[in-house]
Motif scaffolding. Structure first.
Motif, PDB file in Angstrom:
ATOM      1  N   TYR A   1       0.849  -1.191   0.000  1.00  0.00           N
ATOM      2  CA  TYR A   1       0.000   0.000   0.000  1.00  0.00           C
ATOM      3  C   TYR A   1       0.886   1.242   0.000  1.00  0.00           C
ATOM      4  O   TYR A   1       1.934   1.273   0.645  1.00  0.00           O
ATOM      5  CB  TYR A   1      -0.889   0.038   1.251  1.00  0.00           C
ATOM      6  CG  TYR A   1      -1.917  -1.057   1.317  1.00  0.00           C
ATOM      7  CD1 TYR A   1      -3.108  -0.965   0.599  1.00  0.00           C
ATOM      8  CD2 TYR A   1      -1.707  -2.183   2.104  1.00  0.00           C
ATOM      9  CE1 TYR A   1      -4.063  -1.967   0.663  1.00  0.00           C
ATOM     10  CE2 TYR A   1      -2.644  -3.200   2.178  1.00  0.00           C
ATOM     11  CZ  TYR A   1      -3.823  -3.085   1.452  1.00  0.00           C
ATOM     12  OH  TYR A   1      -4.766  -4.078   1.513  1.00  0.00           O
TER      13      TYR A   1
ATOM     14  N   SER B   1      -0.737   5.177  -5.377  1.00  0.00           N
ATOM     15  CA  SER B   1      -1.184   3.818  -5.623  1.00  0.00           C
ATOM     16  C   SER B   1      -0.808   3.307  -7.004  1.00  0.00           C
ATOM     17  O   SER B   1      -0.552   2.116  -7.193  1.00  0.00           O
ATOM     18  CB  SER B   1      -2.705   3.719  -5.433  1.00  0.00           C
ATOM     19  OG  SER B   1      -3.368   4.630  -6.300  1.00  0.00           O
TER      20      SER B   1
ATOM     21  N   ASN C   1      -2.702  -4.385  -8.188  1.00  0.00           N
ATOM     22  CA  ASN C   1      -2.464  -4.724  -6.783  1.00  0.00           C
ATOM     23  C   ASN C   1      -1.941  -6.149  -6.641  1.00  0.00           C
ATOM     24  O   ASN C   1      -2.289  -6.881  -5.713  1.00  0.00           O
ATOM     25  CB  ASN C   1      -3.752  -4.560  -5.975  1.00  0.00           C
ATOM     26  CG  ASN C   1      -4.873  -5.445  -6.500  1.00  0.00           C
ATOM     27  OD1 ASN C   1      -4.851  -5.868  -7.655  1.00  0.00           O
ATOM     28  ND2 ASN C   1      -5.848  -5.726  -5.651  1.00  0.00           N
TER      29      ASN C   1
ATOM     30  N   THR D   1      -0.403  -7.397  -3.296  1.00  0.00           N
ATOM     31  CA  THR D   1      -1.421  -7.475  -2.252  1.00  0.00           C
ATOM     32  C   THR D   1      -2.244  -8.749  -2.402  1.00  0.00           C
ATOM     33  O   THR D   1      -2.500  -9.470  -1.433  1.00  0.00           O
ATOM     34  CB  THR D   1      -2.340  -6.245  -2.302  1.00  0.00           C
ATOM     35  OG1 THR D   1      -1.537  -5.061  -2.290  1.00  0.00           O
ATOM     36  CG2 THR D   1      -3.271  -6.211  -1.108  1.00  0.00           C
TER      37      THR D   1
ATOM     38  N   ASN E   1      -7.593  -3.187   2.073  1.00  0.00           N
ATOM     39  CA  ASN E   1      -7.810  -1.745   1.923  1.00  0.00           C
ATOM     40  C   ASN E   1      -8.554  -1.105   3.072  1.00  0.00           C
ATOM     41  O   ASN E   1      -9.091  -0.003   2.936  1.00  0.00           O
ATOM     42  CB  ASN E   1      -8.555  -1.432   0.614  1.00  0.00           C
ATOM     43  CG  ASN E   1      -7.618  -1.383  -0.565  1.00  0.00           C
ATOM     44  OD1 ASN E   1      -6.619  -0.656  -0.557  1.00  0.00           O
ATOM     45  ND2 ASN E   1      -7.910  -2.174  -1.571  1.00  0.00           N
TER      46      ASN E   1
END
Length: 455
Positions: free
Chosen positions: A394, A398, A409, A412, A444
């Motif tokens: 994060y 972004s 992402n 993640t 998130n």
């Protein structure tokens, strides 16, 4: 008769002045001047268009014009990209093309000394150094700074020979030596030097360095945590402050999460950086993970220059040793990922990179931590669990966090569940050149975080 020679910490390598190298550099320099000059590029395009008009009829001429327009855009982009690497463009390009060699150092130098926690056993300490010669050398260490009762550990130079062959793909010439100091007592200061005697009994040694072994009764362990340092002047102040903290005995271990020296394929920058951090890394263990600026030649320099847990100091690191008996924390044997502990803290040192400069937690690595490591970590003995790697999961920027057009992402998705289910306390990363920290985050959203009355 043995003569003691104390050598400088760094040196000035002899440059390659061979006709082939000088000719290559001159050609690259001229191309660089041409393709980064707007007027010159316009003149080349005009000349190509004129040739098209003279040679072809209308239809083919239009195609030729378009082709010429595209072709004339490619060289400026290439040299612009080279400029962004902070290379000496002629020297770096010709070394990559194997037209020039890059000596690590001068012939009489022993340098780039750095320590590492290369074994899980705290009675051991790894040490690495570089010479131009491939003559066998050793590390001498003792609690006595005069080495009255020292112990020497020989180094197998077969490993160094393998690295010489590998590095010639980028023009680098040098020998990387690795050794393990063993039988160390806890909470004790040791003095060491690296070098040895030649066939004539003449001894050549580095300066004397020292380190303090782990204190099992210490109330705390102090880490210096860095990323994205670089060989250039931007790292000067950080290195100066870290060196002072080390000198004052206020840091126990350095953790460097990728983008180490910003060599970007130009091996001389590795030599510069490792000499630059020697006042730190020769006195406290320096633990690293790869970043995207290490990806050149499939991370060849990174794999060869460091000595992390699982790395076989007596073998070519590019030959897999996956069938050998290994400690569960030893990772992939190429320094790319591994586990280690120090005091009450356990580190998952991970690789977030690919050789295509894209983010990825490889399935093999995730499986290694899930099945080999986290099942046997004793949270009573090491209650603090930290994951460190280069690219953050994060960040405020972004779009830059884990760059991948197919799956923005990606890291993640691949790794967050592993961290969450195993109650990882802290994730350390770099890559984004800002300082940021967050409350605990999962999918998130902030979770189970109450700090100073804020939830």
């Amino acid at each position: 008769l043995i003569t003691l020679v104390v050598l400088a910490k760094a040196s000035t390598p002899v440059p390659d002045t061979s006709p082939e190298c000088l000719s290559c550099q001159q050609q690259v320099e001229q191309l660089d001047l041409t393709w980064t000059n707007t007027t010159a590029v316009a003149e080349v395009l005009e000349s190509l268009e004129a040739q098209c008009k003279d040679k072809y009829k209308l239809v083919k001429r239009e195609i030729c014009d378009k082709v010429a327009e595209v072709l004339v855009q490619i060289p400026p982009q290439i040299f612009s990209a080279l400029g962004s690497l902070a290379w000496d463009i002629p020297a770096g390009t010709c070394a990559t093309m194997r037209k020039c060699t890059v000596n690590c150092c001068s012939a009489d130098s022993i340098e780039q000394v750095h320590l590492s926690l290369a074994a899980q056993d705290r009675s051991k300490m790894g040490v690495t150094w570089v010479t131009l010669s491939n003559t066998a050398t050793e590390v001498e260490y003792s609690t006595d700074p005069d080495f009255a009762d020292g112990t020497s550990t020989s180094v197998n130079t077969n490993f160094a020979t393998g690295n010489i062959n590998t590095y010639k793909s980028a023009g680098w010439i040098g020998t990387i030596h690795k050794a393990m100091m063993e039988g160390l007592k806890p909470n004790t200061r040791y003095y060491y030097r690296v070098g040895g005697s030649d066939d004539n009994g003449v001894a050549s040694w580095s300066e004397v360095f020292n380190f303090k072994t782990f204190n099992p009764d210490a109330e705390s362990v102090r880490y210096g945590v860095v990323a994205d340092m670089g060989y250039g002047t931007n790292s000067d102040n950080t290195i100066k402050q870290l060196a002072q903290l080390v000198k004052d005995d206020e840091i126990d271990v350095i953790v460097h999460s990728g983008d180490i020296g910003y060599a970007d394929g130009y091996e001389a920058h590795w030599d510069t950086f490792l000499n630059k951090v020697q006042p730190i890394a020769a006195y406290v263990p320096y633990m690293v993970t790869p970043g995207n600026h290490e990806f050149w030649y499939n991370f060849a320099a990174y794999k060869a220059r460091f000595f992390m847990p699982g790395n076989d100091m007596n073998a070519d690191p590019f030959v897999s040793k996956r069938n050998k008996l290994r400690h569960p924390f030893e990772g992939d044997d190429e320094n790319m990922y591994f586990a280690w502990s120090y005091g009450s803290t356990f580190f998952m040192s991970m690789n977030s990179e690919t050789n295509l400069d894209l983010p990825d937690f490889h399935n093999t690595m995730i499986s290694y931590y899930k099945n080999n490591v986290l099942n046997i970590v004793d949270r009573n003995e090491t209650p603090f669990l930290i994951a460190n790697f280069h690219r953050p999961l994060y960040c405020t920027q972004s779009s830059q966090c884990t760059r991948n057009d197919d799956q923005p992402n990606r890291l993640t998705v691949q790794g967050e569940e592993l961290f969450y289910q195993n109650k990882v306390d802290i994730v350390l990363s770099g890559h984004i050149h800002d300082y940021e920290r967050t409350f605990p985050v999962y999918k998130n959203a902030m979770v189970n975080a109450t700090v100073d009355g804020y939830t």
